[in-house]
Design an enzyme around this catalytic site. Sequence first.
Site: not given
Ligand code: PGD
Length: 759
Positions: A115, A117
Amino acid sequence: MNDVSRAAGWRPHSAHWGSFAARWQDERVELRPHPDDPDPNAVLENFATAPRHKARIAQPMVRRGWLEHGPGPDERRGRDDFIPVPWNRALDLLATELARVRDLHGPGAVFGGSYGWASAGRFHHAPGQLHRFLNMVLGGFVRSVNSYSAGASSVILPHVIASLDAVGRRGVTWEQIAAHSDMVVAFGGMALKNSAIAAGGVSRHVERDAMRAARERGARFVLVSPLRDDLPAEAAADWLPVVPNTDTALMLALAHTLATEGLHDRAFLARFCAGYETFESYLLGGGDGQPKDAAWAATICGVPADAIVALARAMAGRRTLVTVAHALQRAEHGEQPVWMALVLAAMLGQIGLPGGGYGYALGTMGHYGRREVAVPLPTLPQGRNGVGVFIPVARITDMLLRPGGSFEYNGKRFTYPDIRLVYWAGGNLFHHHQDLNRLRGAIARPDTWVVHDSVWTAAARHADIVLPATMTLERNDIGASSADALMVAMHQVLPPFAEARDDYAIFAALARRLGKAEDFTEGRDAYARTQAALVERGGAAPDFDVFWRRGELLLPMHEDDGGIVGAFRRDPGENPLPTPSGRIEIASATIAGFGYSDCPGHPAWLTPADVPDARHRLWLVANQPARRLHSQLDFGEHSQAGKRRGREVARLHPADAAARGIADGDIIRLFNDRGACLAAAMLSEDVCRGVVHLPTGAWYDPADPEDAVPLCVHGNPNVLTRDVGTSRLAQGCTGQLTAVEAVRFAGNLPPIRAYDPPE
Ligand code: PGD
């Protein structure tokens, strides 16, 4: 983009948080938001020094224990050091391990749910690349379903009205709110920090102006939330502070007032809904003997009874819109507020009319409340997954800790697979998952854990094989989102950092080693699909080269017609909803038939188990951050400027702070039985009493990773949150809320090491 800008080094690009032009000058990214964006997003500033930050992963790394002892369960994950290896060696090791797991255990022993973004570019979308690779090369993988954003709503909405996308993406729009709504009652608000973000990009941030226009026309906004700033100043909202996770009780009491004062729209309920009588009996006290009236709800939700009655009366008889944020369903029994708000809107009779009715998830991301793009977007085909096994996404820890164990989901019973290899690309498990100390135990279980990322997130630090991925600015791509007309030719802005490679290049090299190079690399012309659809509609369909040179293309959008809910309202006989009755299901025989006490056959108040008690007297609200997207670029300048003494800021009410001897700016320790973290206190009357607000996204930073339950010195709330599903129906994530206690931290302040590369 014109030739002068191009000659000066400017390149079009796009991120989940906005479209922009950028150039690389003197080791900094200079940025200009898209000129047509009325309200650009300051999160763009996080790019400035990110590409060469010390947190970048410079070369492939393998955990010492895995390299020396080979694959196998290992408690040392997250504690061990890493050994740099050349690319060829890393790829050989990984290809051999993938083949071993496939041959010995089958692709059903590989978890590729991964999972996350990732980045806005649709071709280099890391989870998409991974899924395609696992399908084409291994024959499939164990996948995850649903999202951390909308785990509960994406399962309950199809039972009771229509899919999440049909309701959220093609329902009530911001244009309709600006023009038609008389009253907007926003449960959980519609904070601009959330709508400023959309997966795949958002080129025009329209929400602030829409709320301003509605307000200037005389619309009234009411905010129901523990946090006053969940609606912007432009909405000039009346704030009803509410006890977290009690909105369903408040909605029931609003419904009770409508029903008992004859303010509900009986004609609408009879023609467009099913099951109202069953629900009304519960509402009036049938079964449990408790009428769900305002006096009853006031003791639960903290909103005075007279304010509830007044609000119900005000909502009736006008174009009222009831909105529910994703946040409300990221909590125990999260299905209930989603369903109950729909029932409340049905009783008001405005569903399907412009600017009225039900706006699930409106304002929660830039995807919602907009028209949808009318042609398919350029995405990479994923191939066929030959493994039929899945988990609801937030059940990852359970899956790893209980192979062969069973779980219930959406009316059926399933078995957790026995996972030997976990492959993650484009997500940060230590950001998104709950109860991180429990997660650390689960991470020790598989034989091998692989992560691609561009930076040393905690998820990367807990892997065995870490492969450095390029950042979005370091490659060409196409940015597109189904809720935004602008498709962006994302030009590379600067060269890749150190040895970083595109995820695609990594998977192609692995596919070659596994004898499937062509299967993985063929059929990549993602643009062709969009172009063909444009031709079919008779619109402008430039060749790829023309699109690339121009830097952008405006795609056609659907009419603002309310989608399938609008069509249903216009003619329910011709356009029934995709529910068993073809109508809005106020009571659902299907859900009742599942026999789930934690999600009965109509919306109900279910007392949560996770509430403050004598030892943990505060509600923790762990919502989305304002200065970054999730954990992405937490080290960026804009994100860092919001921290105090390097820690994430936790806001609490001055009275709660005073009761604990906490002053503004103090470092505090937030704790419960699952874990503890430090944060910097900010006192604010914008936070309800009894609540501490700590947004997500500060990188996990254990004081001593050797500890079983280390203190996170930085402020990642997921050391505190509970890893329990919303209910057996949806098994969604419940990370938004939990019970904690706060004390002033008097010890020596530990350094922040989250962004330092590992030893
Ligand atoms: P991001 O920080 O966006 O979080 O969780 P998600 O795992 O999506 O992580 C994306 C990662 O991808 C980053 O480490 C980034 O460096 C990496 N990345 C970006 N581009 C690339 C690429 O091209 N290649 C590779 N290999 N890596 C890349 C988000 C999730 O967290 C979501 S959507 C929600 S809604 C949730 N919300 C909550 C919340 O409200 N409260 C709590 N306590 N926890 C939550 N967690 C959830």
